[in-house]
Design an enzyme around this catalytic site. Structure first.
Site, PDB file in Angstrom:
ATOM      1  N   GLU A  31       0.877  -1.155   0.000  1.00 20.72           N
ATOM      2  CA  GLU A  31       0.000   0.000   0.000  1.00 20.72           C
ATOM      3  C   GLU A  31       0.928   1.222   0.000  1.00 20.72           C
ATOM      4  O   GLU A  31       1.809   1.319   0.847  1.00 20.72           O
ATOM      5  CB  GLU A  31      -0.869  -0.014   1.271  1.00 20.72           C
ATOM      6  CG  GLU A  31      -1.866   1.105   1.266  1.00 20.72           C
ATOM      7  CD  GLU A  31      -2.743   1.136   2.515  1.00 20.72           C
ATOM      8  OE1 GLU A  31      -2.705   0.201   3.324  1.00 20.72           O
ATOM      9  OE2 GLU A  31      -3.465   2.146   2.653  1.00 20.72           O
ATOM     10  N   ARG A 256       4.635 -13.587   9.147  1.00 19.72           N
ATOM     11  CA  ARG A 256       5.308 -12.285   9.024  1.00 19.72           C
ATOM     12  C   ARG A 256       6.706 -12.381   9.587  1.00 19.72           C
ATOM     13  O   ARG A 256       6.942 -13.175  10.495  1.00 19.72           O
ATOM     14  CB  ARG A 256       4.629 -11.257   9.931  1.00 19.72           C
ATOM     15  CG  ARG A 256       3.374 -10.689   9.496  1.00 19.72           C
ATOM     16  CD  ARG A 256       2.894  -9.719  10.560  1.00 19.72           C
ATOM     17  NE  ARG A 256       3.266  -8.348  10.215  1.00 19.72           N
ATOM     18  CZ  ARG A 256       2.650  -7.638   9.287  1.00 19.72           C
ATOM     19  NH1 ARG A 256       1.655  -8.142   8.610  1.00 19.72           N
ATOM     20  NH2 ARG A 256       3.030  -6.406   9.035  1.00 19.72           N
ATOM     21  N   LYS A 266       4.579   0.435   9.632  1.00 17.67           N
ATOM     22  CA  LYS A 266       4.708   1.736   8.972  1.00 17.67           C
ATOM     23  C   LYS A 266       4.172   2.862   9.847  1.00 17.67           C
ATOM     24  O   LYS A 266       4.691   3.966   9.832  1.00 17.67           O
ATOM     25  CB  LYS A 266       3.932   1.713   7.659  1.00 17.67           C
ATOM     26  CG  LYS A 266       4.740   1.237   6.484  1.00 17.67           C
ATOM     27  CD  LYS A 266       3.917   1.347   5.224  1.00 17.67           C
ATOM     28  CE  LYS A 266       3.439  -0.003   4.775  1.00 17.67           C
ATOM     29  NZ  LYS A 266       2.443  -0.018   3.745  1.00 17.67           N
TER      30      LYS A 266
END
Ligand code: ATP
Ligand code: MG
Length: 541
Positions: A31, A256, A266
């Protein structure tokens, strides 16, 4: 075909063998709301790496369904980071490329009675969603006719309503044990300008609805994502089945990457940048790819790290010391050696006159790496910690009356130390053994310690920067990151370095003997040596 090396490859092998797919297509789906970090490197390793292994293709897919946070600046940075890591994407695709089709599919779901316009507020939807143990309640708007839904949905699109006034929900099952299947919102009203579509839209599709459609339209065969999407897979499949996708992309989840002492989200990284805790997204302490690159970590070492930690189905935390060890291994056989002194004191060799060139190994771990000349002289700088007036047992570096070898040069005996008023040593006086020259030592004296030095007559001043982790340690888990911040994560020293380090191309990685791996750079007209990774290995192999 090489043997499957993880569970994803096993699934792909089965799909190929069963004829469910013939060629492999993946996508890396960032994103564009921030900079990529080392966690994304793992995702790239999985997505690009798997496609590569099967001679398939991997797209760069920008998931830009959230216009308020996305920016073109991030798109550009993401592209640059992927290229730097050494991956190549087949096509560059944006979710927003498909907004028209995604919209048409929504109308189709409405016509088929699989979606409805709901007037509940976000809060009301949350309150009626139920819990893990209790079913949710059906919306009073659930049984609107397709005609009414279509009219309302078009009015939503045409800007008749304010943000949050209505939404479009999939009509699935309010009593499903999976909360994600309880009539999830698939379109929301958001009067926001989009970085690519501008003001064309005031409704935007939700990720869970848009993603399977975008995967399908790109021809993605295997949609590889992280474990938190596991519970979303039934919805991913519902969209594909409801819209009759064939072949339907298959979602596979993997663990992850999380690393001790690293902030990886982020959102937090952004906070560090905004509150001035770091110098920017590319601060050498940041786990962003731009930060790691600026730190001097080679792209190859990051890829190697991803390969070594592997791909698994269970979440686990990797030690930062393991990452450091991989970087060290990578640089050990590649980085030339040099000498610099972080905290200098003077060493005067009272029986030496003039100067001479000595041979210095460029990289003693690599055969045929060769040597270069380094100028030795009467006045040198050595590391403050390499001389002790009060040596502990087994201290083999500089001490009064003791012998120590100066790297690639001579053995010296320390005779005398000069101190300042506080008792700190400022100068050591020594005598050298003329017949102890490295490579031609006939002195018969055994010097157990070897220390690095630079020549005071020709060395240059160097700003030396060392880095610790941004977070103090993992045991503070659960506490606010601001409390865990390591306030001493950047330390700056005024040191001395071989002039050679000023002549080489900026950005070259060196092993500074007995100190660590450093990158050369300039700070104004000064040489700066910036730590990549220390030599101290804390990883327990
Ligand atoms: P963050 O939570 O750090 O903001 P994100 O998941 O929101 O990350 P995206 O831009 O959505 O970031 O991520 C792109 C891809 O990278 C996704 O498929 C995501 O699952 C994957 N990814 C993100 N973080 C990690 C990680 N730590 N380990 C492995 N993959 C990751
Ligand atoms: Mg995300």
């Amino acid at each position: 075909m090489a043997e499957a090396s993880n569970f994803i490859e096993q699934i792909i092998d089965d799909d190929l063998a069963a004829g469910r797919v013939t060629a492999i297509q993946t996508r890396f789906p960032p994103e564009p709301n921030g900079y990529l970090h080392i966690g994304h490197a793992k995702s790239m390793f999985v997505n690009f790496g798997t496609a590569e292994k099967y001679h398939g293709k991997c797209n760069l897919f920008f998931d830009d369904t959230n216009p308020s946070k996305e920016k073109t600046e991030f798109v550009d940075a993401i592209r640059a980071d992927i290229r730097w890591l050494g991956y190549h994407w087949e096509k560059e695709v944006y979710a927003s490329d498909f907004f028209d089709i995604i919209y048409d599919y929504a109308e189709r779901l409405i016509r088929e009675g699989k979606a409805f316009v709901c007037d509940l507020s976000a809060e009301e939807i949350r309150l009626t969603r139920g819990t893990l143990t209790e079913p949710g309640q059906e919306s009073p708007y659930r049984n609107r006719t397709p005609e009414e839904n279509l009219r309302l949905f078009r009015e939503m699109r045409d800007g008749k309503y304010a943000d949050g006034e209505r939404c479009l929900r999939a009509k699935i099952d309010m009593s499903s044990p999976n909360v994600n299947m309880r009539d999830p919102v698939i379109y929301r009203i958001l009067h926001a300008s989009h970085h690519r579509t501008g003001d064309k839209w005031c409704i935007y599709p939700m990720y869970d609805y848009a993603h399977p459609i975008c995967d399908y339209l790109q021809g993605v065969t295997h949609s590889l994502c992280t474990l938190e999407f596991e519970d979303h897979r039934p919805l991913y499949d519902w969209v594909g089945i409801s819209l009759g996708f064939s072949p339907k992309p298959r979602q596979i989840e993997f663990a992850r990457l999380s690393v001790t002492n690293l902030v990886m989200s982020k959102r937090y990284l952004k906070k560090l940048v905004e509150d001035g805790s770091v110098h920017g997204w590319d601060d050498p302490r940041m786990p962003t790819l731009t930060g790691l690159r600026n730190r001097g970590i080679p792209a190859g070492a990051i890829r190697d790290f991803c390969a070594r930690i592997g791909v698994s189905k269970a979440n686990s935390e990797c030690e930062i010391s393991y990452f450091d060890a991989v970087v060290r291994d990578w640089l050990n056989v590649r980085a030339p050696r040099a000498m610099a002194i972080v905290d200098p004191i003077r060493l005067v060799i009272t029986n030496y006159e003039g100067s001479e060139e000595v041979d210095f190994d460029i990289n003693q771990t690599v055969e045929d790496a060769g040597t270069r000349k380094v100028t030795f002289g009467r006045e040198l700088y050595i590391e403050r910690s390499d001389f002790s007036l009060d040596p502990p047992p087994k201290y083999y570096r500089g001490k009064i009356g003791g012998y120590v070898r100066l790297k690639n040069a001579y053995i010296v005996r320390c005779d005398e130390a000069i101190t300042d008023e506080q008792g700190n040593v400022v100068e050591v006086r020594a005598t050298y053994l003329p017949d102890s020259r490295s490579g031609a030592d006939t002195s018969g004296v055994k010097a157990k310690g070897v220390i690095q030095w630079v020549n005071a007559a020709c060395c240059v001043d160097a700003v030396i920067k060392q880095y610790g982790p941004l977070l103090r340690d993992a045991d503070y888990a659960g506490q606010d990151f601001s409390e865990r911040m390591n306030r001493e994560s950047e330390r700056i020293f005024m040191g001395k370095a071989e002039p050679y380090l000023f002549e080489v191309e900026e950005g070259t990685a060196f092993q500074l003997m007995r100190t660590g791996y450093y990158k050369t750079c300039r700070e104004g007209d000064k040489l700066c040596l910036s730590e990549i990774v220390s030599l101290k290995d804390n990883y327990n192999r």
